[in-house]
Design an enzyme around this catalytic site. Structure first.
Site, PDB file in Angstrom:
ATOM      1  N   ASP A   1       5.986   9.187   6.023  1.00 24.42           N
ATOM      2  CA  ASP A   1       6.010   9.319   4.569  1.00 24.42           C
ATOM      3  C   ASP A   1       5.380   8.169   3.794  1.00 24.42           C
ATOM      4  OD1 ASP A   1       7.559  11.380   5.542  1.00 24.42           O
ATOM      5  OD2 ASP A   1       9.393  10.770   4.527  1.00 24.42           O
TER       6      ASP A   1
ATOM      7  N   GLN B   1       4.575  20.247   8.291  1.00 24.32           N
ATOM      8  CA  GLN B   1       4.562  18.968   9.023  1.00 24.32           C
ATOM      9  C   GLN B   1       3.650  19.117  10.247  1.00 24.32           C
ATOM     10  OE1 GLN B   1       8.761  17.960   9.669  1.00 24.32           O
ATOM     11  NE2 GLN B   1       8.516  16.151   8.363  1.00 24.32           N
TER      12      GLN B   1
ATOM     13  N   ARG C   1      13.724   1.758   2.897  1.00 23.05           N
ATOM     14  CA  ARG C   1      13.288   3.109   2.525  1.00 23.05           C
ATOM     15  C   ARG C   1      12.079   3.031   1.582  1.00 23.05           C
ATOM     16  NH1 ARG C   1      14.787   7.740   4.844  1.00 23.05           N
ATOM     17  NH2 ARG C   1      14.174   8.662   2.876  1.00 23.05           N
TER      18      ARG C   1
ATOM     19  N   TRP D   1      14.585  20.159   9.928  1.00 25.48           N
ATOM     20  CA  TRP D   1      13.215  19.677   9.663  1.00 25.48           C
ATOM     21  C   TRP D   1      12.278  20.199  10.737  1.00 25.48           C
ATOM     22  CZ3 TRP D   1      16.512  17.381   6.478  1.00 25.48           C
ATOM     23  CH2 TRP D   1      16.014  16.815   5.294  1.00 25.48           C
TER      24      TRP D   1
ATOM     25  N   GLU E   1      17.319   5.828  14.278  1.00 23.01           N
ATOM     26  CA  GLU E   1      16.156   6.530  13.733  1.00 23.01           C
ATOM     27  C   GLU E   1      14.883   5.708  13.980  1.00 23.01           C
ATOM     28  OE1 GLU E   1      16.673   7.055   9.560  1.00 23.01           O
ATOM     29  OE2 GLU E   1      14.899   8.321   9.294  1.00 23.01           O
TER      30      GLU E   1
ATOM     31  N   GLY F   1       4.562  13.328   8.001  1.00 25.20           N
ATOM     32  CA  GLY F   1       5.725  12.872   8.752  1.00 25.20           C
ATOM     33  C   GLY F   1       5.916  11.365   8.662  1.00 25.20           C
TER      34      GLY F   1
END
Ligand code: 2M8
Length: 472
Positions: A209, A148, A244, A73, A444, A207
């Site tokens: 999202d 991005q 998510r 990415w 994350e 980035g």
């Protein structure tokens, strides 16, 4: 503007008190190390970070996560290079070089570079959705067609500063024209409104999202959640679906991809019918910071810093003119389809702090916003920095970019606070970020109240930026 002129991008102006943070949970190796206090703490965390990065290294790049994101990415690679420069400088340069080998002829740096060795279905949406090979000017390797935030010039400059040897200088010299082409693409092809700012054509380009910042523009994208029954989402097989984006989000993501792809990723005529067109404060702050970094890189490699400085000043001026909202005292994305600023107050609005030439009025307003109950930045932070206004009724502490705390965002904001002379706030943020990893590991993202680890448990930019924070 600051009276003494803009400070250097590569060197924040204020020194900051340093200390390793307080763990929030004892369930990880980092927690044990951090609890004892003293130098052993940071060496335990450093080992954890290096182990994470080594495990995610894949021949010429680092995957963000072996399970959730097994390809390369774009902005991940930039953050990862910043951390690798502390421990494996040669890999830092390979990381950036492999990404830029996939640069398109028009200068765009694709947001995903697919690893051809992986099986079909290793990630969704994969190469079969993007079909980059059908587009003239795309590289031989399959990629997405999106971009991005351009944090790569800053990453290259910081990597060089960390390991300023002849090999680093040679790598910087090789990268410089590609970094210039990346900026040229954004300036010439993506200035949809003609106002000097870059327009993002998909939430993935930001980035962040599923940030609440995109709720208003996304509501206008026609799509139905039911279309997702025709696909298999890869992310929800590896992470809790409640953490998510929703199926409706994904249906819209795919509709926007299809619209752009079916125009062969051509940027002319976007204003006529592209369904998502937004000017993002973080993306544009990165765009401006890249020109500041390029000015310094140009000086190192024998180029002319002048045009970069001039463009940097123009970008800062355009950001203030178009995205600063004097009523709220923060920056807001502008939806070009309605020509209105979006109303959600997200952490994106604080990102222009990374610009060394941001005028004092906006700096002061952003510091007030950062310290407010919405974001809670303080010399001793009660809770981690959230990605969304924690007082908002639709704040979601578990769902991805709608509340959770992320290290790359904290790292950028901390940098901005140092640049503008707020070392105590920067120290509070640093302590909080290190404490998150000490408590939960290289996750994350993190629960913005408890600090519990969420998403991938072995996430590369968390590890990389931790290394940078520990050595600073
Ligand atoms: C997330 O985005 C990808 C799509 O690009 C995904 O959800 O599958 C975001 O957090 C993004 O900022 C990040 O670059 C990417 C890889 O870590 O994951």
């Amino acid at each position: 503007m600051t009276a003494a002129g803009p400070p250097s991008v590569g060197t924040p102006t204020a020194a900051e008190p340093s200390s390793v943070g307080t763990p929030t949970d004892a369930a990880s190796p980092g927690a044990d190390a951090a609890r004892t206090g003293g130098p052993a703490d940071s060496s335990g965390l450093r080992r954890l970070a290096v182990t994470t990065l080594d495990a995610n290294w894949e021949h010429d790049h680092t995957v963000p996560s072996r399970t959730l994101y097994p390809h390369q990415w774009s902005w991940d690679s930039a953050f990862i290079a910043i951390g690798l420069a502390h421990v494996r400088p040669e890999r830092a340069w390979r990381e950036l070089a492999s990404l830029f080998r996939a640069q398109w002829a028009d200068g765009r740096v694709p947001h995903i570079v697919f690893n051809p060795a992986l099986r079909v279905g290793a990630y969704f949406p994969g190469p079969e959705m993007w079909r980059s090979a059908d587009v003239p000017g795309a590289p031989a390797v399959a990629t997405s067609g999106l971009v991005q935030p351009p944090v790569h010039a800053l990453a290259a400059l910081l990597a060089y500063r960390r390991a300023p040897d002849p090999a680093g200088l040679a790598a910087l010299r090789r990268l410089y024209p590609a970094l210039v082409a990346q900026q040229r693409y954004l300036a010439e092809r993506r200035d949809v409104a003609g106002d000097g700012l870059v327009c993002v054509v998909h939430p993935w380009e930001s980035g962040l999202d599923n940030s609440p910042a995109w709720d208003e523009p996304m509501a206008a994208v026609p799509a139905e959640a039911a279309v997702m029954s025709a696909y298999r989402r890869h992310d929800t097989a590896h992470a809790d679906a409640a953490h998510r984006p929703t199926d409706l989000d994904y249906a819209r993501y795919l509709a926007i991809v299809a619209a752009y792809r079916d125009h062969r990723y051509a940027d002319r005529d976007l204003a006529a019918d592209h369904p998502f067109l937004v000017e993002c404060p973080l993306f544009n702050a990165a765009f401006g910071a890249a020109e500041h970094a390029l000015a310094e890189i140009a000086a190192l490699v024998g180029g002319d810093p002048g045009p970069h400085r001039a463009r940097a000043a123009q970008i800062t001026e355009a950001l203030v003119r178009r995205l600063y909202d004097p009523d709220t005292g923060t920056f807001q994305p502008r939806d070009l389809r309605t020509d209105r600023l979006v109303s959600a107050r997200t952490v994106l609005g604080l990102a222009p702090l990374i610009l060394p030439d941001l005028p004092t009025r906006q700096v002061d307003a952003l510091v007030v916003e950062a310290r407010s109950a919405r974001f809670g930045v303080a010399p001793r932070m009660a809770r981690p920095l959230p990605t969304y206004d924690r007082t908002a009724p639709d704040f979601e502490p578990l769902r991805y970019w709608r509340g959770p705390s992320w290290l790359n965002i904290g790292w950028l904001i901390r940098r901005g606070l140092l640049t503008h002379g707020h070392p105590e706030l920067a120290a509070g943020l640093r302590r909080s970020m290190v404490g998150l990893v000490a408590g939960a590991g290289c996750h994350e993202y993190f629960h913005p109240d408890t600090g519990a680890g969420l998403g991938s448990p072995a996430f590369s930019w968390t590890a990389a930026l931790l290394l940078d924070l520990l050595d600073d």
